[in-house]
Design a protein around this motif. Structure first.
Motif, PDB file in Angstrom:
ATOM      1  N   THR A  41       3.444  17.006  -6.530  1.00 52.90           N
ATOM      2  CA  THR A  41       3.001  15.628  -5.983  1.00 52.90           C
ATOM      3  C   THR A  41       3.892  15.499  -4.766  1.00 52.90           C
ATOM      4  OG1 THR A  41       4.952  14.407  -7.217  1.00 52.90           O
ATOM      5  CG2 THR A  41       2.463  14.672  -8.364  1.00 52.90           C
ATOM      6  N   THR A  42       3.221  14.786  -3.923  1.00 50.60           N
ATOM      7  CA  THR A  42       3.868  14.502  -2.663  1.00 50.60           C
ATOM      8  C   THR A  42       3.923  12.750  -2.350  1.00 50.60           C
ATOM      9  OG1 THR A  42       3.196  16.696  -1.579  1.00 50.60           O
ATOM     10  CG2 THR A  42       4.057  14.813  -0.044  1.00 50.60           C
ATOM     11  N   GLN A  43       4.870  12.207  -2.218  1.00 49.93           N
ATOM     12  CA  GLN A  43       4.793  10.962  -2.012  1.00 49.93           C
ATOM     13  C   GLN A  43       4.807  10.603  -0.333  1.00 49.93           C
ATOM     14  OE1 GLN A  43       8.255   8.201  -3.161  1.00 49.93           O
ATOM     15  NE2 GLN A  43       7.098   6.440  -2.621  1.00 49.93           N
ATOM     16  N   ALA A  44       3.751  10.291   0.337  1.00 51.12           N
ATOM     17  CA  ALA A  44       3.289  10.157   1.456  1.00 51.12           C
ATOM     18  C   ALA A  44       3.883   9.050   2.080  1.00 51.12           C
ATOM     19  CB  ALA A  44       2.060  10.657   1.735  1.00 51.12           C
ATOM     20  N   LEU A  45       3.765   7.930   1.206  1.00 52.32           N
ATOM     21  CA  LEU A  45       3.902   6.654   1.868  1.00 52.32           C
ATOM     22  C   LEU A  45       4.505   5.704   1.074  1.00 52.32           C
ATOM     23  CD1 LEU A  45       3.227   4.953   4.863  1.00 52.32           C
ATOM     24  CD2 LEU A  45       1.215   4.019   3.652  1.00 52.32           C
ATOM     25  N   SER A  46       5.556   5.206   1.304  1.00 52.36           N
ATOM     26  CA  SER A  46       6.239   4.153   0.430  1.00 52.36           C
ATOM     27  C   SER A  46       5.474   2.837   0.555  1.00 52.36           C
ATOM     28  CB  SER A  46       7.602   4.108   0.829  1.00 52.36           C
ATOM     29  OG  SER A  46       8.477   4.913   0.989  1.00 52.36           O
ATOM     30  N   PRO A  47       5.662   2.044  -0.605  1.00 54.58           N
ATOM     31  CA  PRO A  47       4.713   0.724  -0.604  1.00 54.58           C
ATOM     32  C   PRO A  47       5.095  -0.098   0.940  1.00 54.58           C
ATOM     33  CG  PRO A  47       5.927   1.072  -2.684  1.00 54.58           C
ATOM     34  CD  PRO A  47       6.539   1.978  -1.857  1.00 54.58           C
ATOM     35  N   THR A  48       3.890  -0.355   1.410  1.00 54.15           N
ATOM     36  CA  THR A  48       4.009  -0.862   2.888  1.00 54.15           C
ATOM     37  C   THR A  48       3.211  -1.988   2.976  1.00 54.15           C
ATOM     38  OG1 THR A  48       4.174   1.200   3.847  1.00 54.15           O
ATOM     39  CG2 THR A  48       3.119  -0.351   5.078  1.00 54.15           C
ATOM     40  N   SER A  49       3.860  -3.253   3.305  1.00 52.71           N
ATOM     41  CA  SER A  49       2.966  -4.381   3.473  1.00 52.71           C
ATOM     42  C   SER A  49       3.020  -4.725   5.156  1.00 52.71           C
ATOM     43  CB  SER A  49       3.581  -5.727   2.823  1.00 52.71           C
ATOM     44  OG  SER A  49       3.532  -5.233   1.280  1.00 52.71           O
ATOM     45  N   LEU A  50       1.871  -5.087   5.694  1.00 50.72           N
ATOM     46  CA  LEU A  50       1.828  -5.369   6.942  1.00 50.72           C
ATOM     47  C   LEU A  50       0.364  -6.034   7.409  1.00 50.72           C
ATOM     48  CD1 LEU A  50       2.316  -3.990  10.147  1.00 50.72           C
ATOM     49  CD2 LEU A  50       0.583  -2.317   9.545  1.00 50.72           C
ATOM     50  N   ALA A  51       0.496  -6.844   8.481  1.00 51.60           N
ATOM     51  CA  ALA A  51      -0.635  -7.785   8.825  1.00 51.60           C
ATOM     52  C   ALA A  51      -1.057  -7.205  10.078  1.00 51.60           C
ATOM     53  CB  ALA A  51      -0.550  -8.961   8.809  1.00 51.60           C
ATOM     54  N   ILE A  52      -2.316  -6.594  10.474  1.00 50.28           N
ATOM     55  CA  ILE A  52      -2.709  -6.384  12.104  1.00 50.28           C
ATOM     56  C   ILE A  52      -3.528  -7.587  12.525  1.00 50.28           C
ATOM     57  CG2 ILE A  52      -3.771  -4.706  13.413  1.00 50.28           C
ATOM     58  CD1 ILE A  52      -3.528  -2.485  11.074  1.00 50.28           C
ATOM     59  N   ARG A  53      -2.977  -8.088  13.545  1.00 52.14           N
ATOM     60  CA  ARG A  53      -3.823  -9.186  14.116  1.00 52.14           C
ATOM     61  C   ARG A  53      -5.025  -9.055  14.796  1.00 52.14           C
ATOM     62  NH1 ARG A  53       2.083 -10.466  16.867  1.00 52.14           N
ATOM     63  NH2 ARG A  53       3.449 -10.933  14.945  1.00 52.14           N
ATOM     64  N   ARG A  54      -5.849  -9.880  14.597  1.00 59.08           N
ATOM     65  CA  ARG A  54      -7.262  -9.761  15.338  1.00 59.08           C
ATOM     66  C   ARG A  54      -7.010  -9.519  17.108  1.00 59.08           C
ATOM     67  NH1 ARG A  54     -11.682 -11.082  12.703  1.00 59.08           N
ATOM     68  NH2 ARG A  54     -10.536 -12.224  11.134  1.00 59.08           N
ATOM     69  N   GLY A  55      -7.567  -8.502  17.306  1.00 65.30           N
ATOM     70  CA  GLY A  55      -7.661  -8.509  18.753  1.00 65.30           C
ATOM     71  C   GLY A  55      -6.222  -7.803  19.205  1.00 65.30           C
ATOM     72  N   GLU A  56      -5.374  -7.210  18.366  1.00 60.79           N
ATOM     73  CA  GLU A  56      -4.102  -6.715  18.988  1.00 60.79           C
ATOM     74  C   GLU A  56      -4.211  -5.318  19.018  1.00 60.79           C
ATOM     75  OE1 GLU A  56      -0.289  -6.457  17.218  1.00 60.79           O
ATOM     76  OE2 GLU A  56      -1.116  -6.270  15.020  1.00 60.79           O
ATOM     77  N   PHE A  57      -3.545  -4.456  19.878  1.00 61.77           N
ATOM     78  CA  PHE A  57      -3.232  -3.269  19.808  1.00 61.77           C
ATOM     79  C   PHE A  57      -2.023  -2.840  19.163  1.00 61.77           C
ATOM     80  CE2 PHE A  57      -2.938   1.038  21.343  1.00 61.77           C
ATOM     81  CZ  PHE A  57      -4.145   1.562  21.949  1.00 61.77           C
ATOM     82  N   VAL A  92       0.818  -1.244  -0.029  1.00 57.52           N
ATOM     83  CA  VAL A  92       0.027   0.203   0.108  1.00 57.52           C
ATOM     84  C   VAL A  92       0.870   1.349  -0.058  1.00 57.52           C
ATOM     85  CG1 VAL A  92      -1.682   1.313   1.128  1.00 57.52           C
ATOM     86  CG2 VAL A  92      -1.806  -0.982   1.223  1.00 57.52           C
ATOM     87  N   ALA A  93       0.773   2.219  -0.831  1.00 56.82           N
ATOM     88  CA  ALA A  93       1.513   3.305  -1.137  1.00 56.82           C
ATOM     89  C   ALA A  93       0.705   4.371  -1.376  1.00 56.82           C
ATOM     90  CB  ALA A  93       2.299   3.230  -2.084  1.00 56.82           C
ATOM     91  N   LYS A  94       1.037   5.779  -1.188  1.00 54.18           N
ATOM     92  CA  LYS A  94       0.204   6.918  -1.544  1.00 54.18           C
ATOM     93  C   LYS A  94       0.946   8.021  -1.921  1.00 54.18           C
ATOM     94  CE  LYS A  94      -3.761   9.418  -1.521  1.00 54.18           C
ATOM     95  NZ  LYS A  94      -4.887   8.857  -2.501  1.00 54.18           N
ATOM     96  N   THR A  95       0.424   8.644  -2.931  1.00 55.19           N
ATOM     97  CA  THR A  95       1.249   9.857  -3.480  1.00 55.19           C
ATOM     98  C   THR A  95      -0.027  10.756  -3.854  1.00 55.19           C
ATOM     99  OG1 THR A  95       2.896   8.594  -4.455  1.00 55.19           O
ATOM    100  CG2 THR A  95       2.548  10.855  -5.429  1.00 55.19           C
ATOM    101  N   TYR A  96       0.127  12.153  -3.028  1.00 58.52           N
ATOM    102  CA  TYR A  96      -0.843  13.003  -3.265  1.00 58.52           C
ATOM    103  C   TYR A  96      -0.586  13.694  -4.651  1.00 58.52           C
ATOM    104  CZ  TYR A  96      -2.838  11.790   1.259  1.00 58.52           C
ATOM    105  OH  TYR A  96      -3.168  11.470   2.397  1.00 58.52           O
ATOM    106  N   THR A  97      -1.696  14.249  -5.497  1.00 64.70           N
ATOM    107  CA  THR A  97      -1.256  15.099  -6.539  1.00 64.70           C
ATOM    108  C   THR A  97      -2.046  16.079  -6.328  1.00 64.70           C
ATOM    109  OG1 THR A  97      -0.865  13.213  -8.153  1.00 64.70           O
ATOM    110  CG2 THR A  97      -1.259  15.264  -8.823  1.00 64.70           C
ATOM    111  N   THR A  98      -1.509  17.535  -6.033  1.00 65.14           N
ATOM    112  CA  THR A  98      -2.412  18.861  -5.944  1.00 65.14           C
ATOM    113  C   THR A  98      -1.772  19.737  -7.029  1.00 65.14           C
ATOM    114  OG1 THR A  98      -0.509  19.730  -4.712  1.00 65.14           O
ATOM    115  CG2 THR A  98      -2.297  18.483  -3.316  1.00 65.14           C
ATOM    116  N   ALA A  99      -2.351  20.864  -6.977  1.00 60.07           N
ATOM    117  CA  ALA A  99      -2.319  21.769  -7.964  1.00 60.07           C
ATOM    118  C   ALA A  99      -0.719  22.261  -8.080  1.00 60.07           C
ATOM    119  CB  ALA A  99      -3.225  23.197  -7.916  1.00 60.07           C
TER     120      ALA A  99
END
Ligand SMILES: Nc1ncnc2c1ncn2[C@@H]1O[C@H](COP(=O)(O)OP(=O)(O)OP(=O)(O)O)[C@@H](O)[C@H]1O
Ligand SMILES: [Mg+2]
Length: 284
Positions: free
Chosen positions: A37-53, A27-34
């Motif tokens: 462009t701003t690359q906000a987040l590099s490609p990210t892979s992650l698993a969030i476990r059920r019930g975790e904090f 998952v990555a995000k680049t914002y494009t405005t007038a």
């Protein structure tokens, strides 16, 4: 020195357990405005476990809020995909609650009606949920406050209302973006303890993503702490916090909690979050 050198491999740091609630795949995000462009987040892979904090710490502008809004489905990623319970998130995800830095309450509605707004927004009759909302407010330390209006509340009380609003529909996922940063230190301590209690009560039924700038708070609350690099953010490290619950704030300065916090600061230093002070001399 390349600040990215020595970064932990994200997949190795966050192995899938087979019981993950949220998965991010590239998952990555680049914002494009007038203005560009701003690359906000590099490609990210992650698993969030059920019930975790899962606590998230990282420097300002590294893409933490962007990550949260993509998980919620409010903002689409420019690459990769988010899945919750195996389902692709391609629209706002309904089974989540969100709490922000400010409480964002409607001034003309009572505390109770602000909480019940969660149902109205979903086209559900709120009337049958009034008693449950009052009980939830009580459990969050707002006994007798349900008829008050936001102008009659302290900052800490307003944040409690926003947490109640985020939890009233029993979401499986609670997304919190610096929810305690606008309150005083003692209120913040109490809110942390109360949030720990809520999470312990709900067990595996509630998974939490909690963004903060407060390293000790991230350690105190987290089952794991995700540490991010400067923008465009990526995961520097995911640390298991191996401390029994309930945790006590009185122990925050003690050995183990303090060691985790020191380790996170070391990681921030390694990935270039801190500017070197000229008086530090020979330190790397
Ligand atoms: N809607 C938007 N349009 C254009 N750029 C944006 C938008 N939202 C965020 N950004 C940019 O993306 C980058 C990451 O922003 P984001 O809000 O995700 O950071 P953050 O880690 O939450 O920061 P902070 O800790 O200060 O809240 C920043 O450079 C920001 O200016
Ligand atoms: Mg933010």
């Amino acid at each position: 020195m390349d600040p990215a050198a020595g970064l932990t491999d994200v997949r190795a740091a966050s192995p899938t357990t087979g019981d993950d609630l949220v998965t991010l795949d590239g998952v990555a995000k680049t914002y494009t405005t007038a203005t560009g462009t701003t690359q906000a987040l590099s490609p990210t892979s992650l698993a969030i476990r059920r019930g975790e904090f899962l606590s998230v710490v990282g420097p300002s502008g590294c893409g933490k809020s962007t990550l949260l809004t993509m998980i919620s489905g409010l903002v689409p990623p420019t690459a990769g995909e988010v899945r919750i319970d195996g389902e692709l998130v391609d629209r706002p995800y309904r089974h989540c609650g969100i709490a922000f830095q400010t409480s964002v309450l409607l001034e003309w509605r009572s505390v109770l009606d602000n909480v019940l707004l969660q149902f109205e927004m979903r086209g559900i009759d709120p009337a049958p949920h009034r008693d449950k909302a009052v009980a939830l407010l009580d459990s969050l330390g707002l006994e007798g406050s349900s008829r008050l209006y936001p102008r009659e509340l302290s900052g800490g009380m307003k944040q409690r209302v926003s947490i109640a609003r985020a939890l009233i529909h029993d979401p499986s996922l609670l997304l919190m973006d610096e929810p305690f940063s606008a309150v005083d230190a003692l209120t913040r301590d109490q809110l942390s303890m109360d949030l720990q209690q809520v999470c312990m009560d709900r067990g595996r039924d509630l998974t939490v993503l909690f963004i903060t700038h407060h390293i000790e708070e991230a350690v105190f609350l987290g089952d794991r702490v995700l540490v991010m690099t400067p923008r465009p953010g990526r995961i520097a490290e995911v640390i298991d916090i191996d401390l029994p619950r309930p945790r006590r704030l009185e122990d925050a300065g003690r050995e183990k909690q303090a060691a985790y916090a020191a380790h996170i600061r070391e990681t921030f230093s390694r990935v270039g979050v801190y500017r070197r002070n000229q008086h530090e001399g020979g330190q790397a």
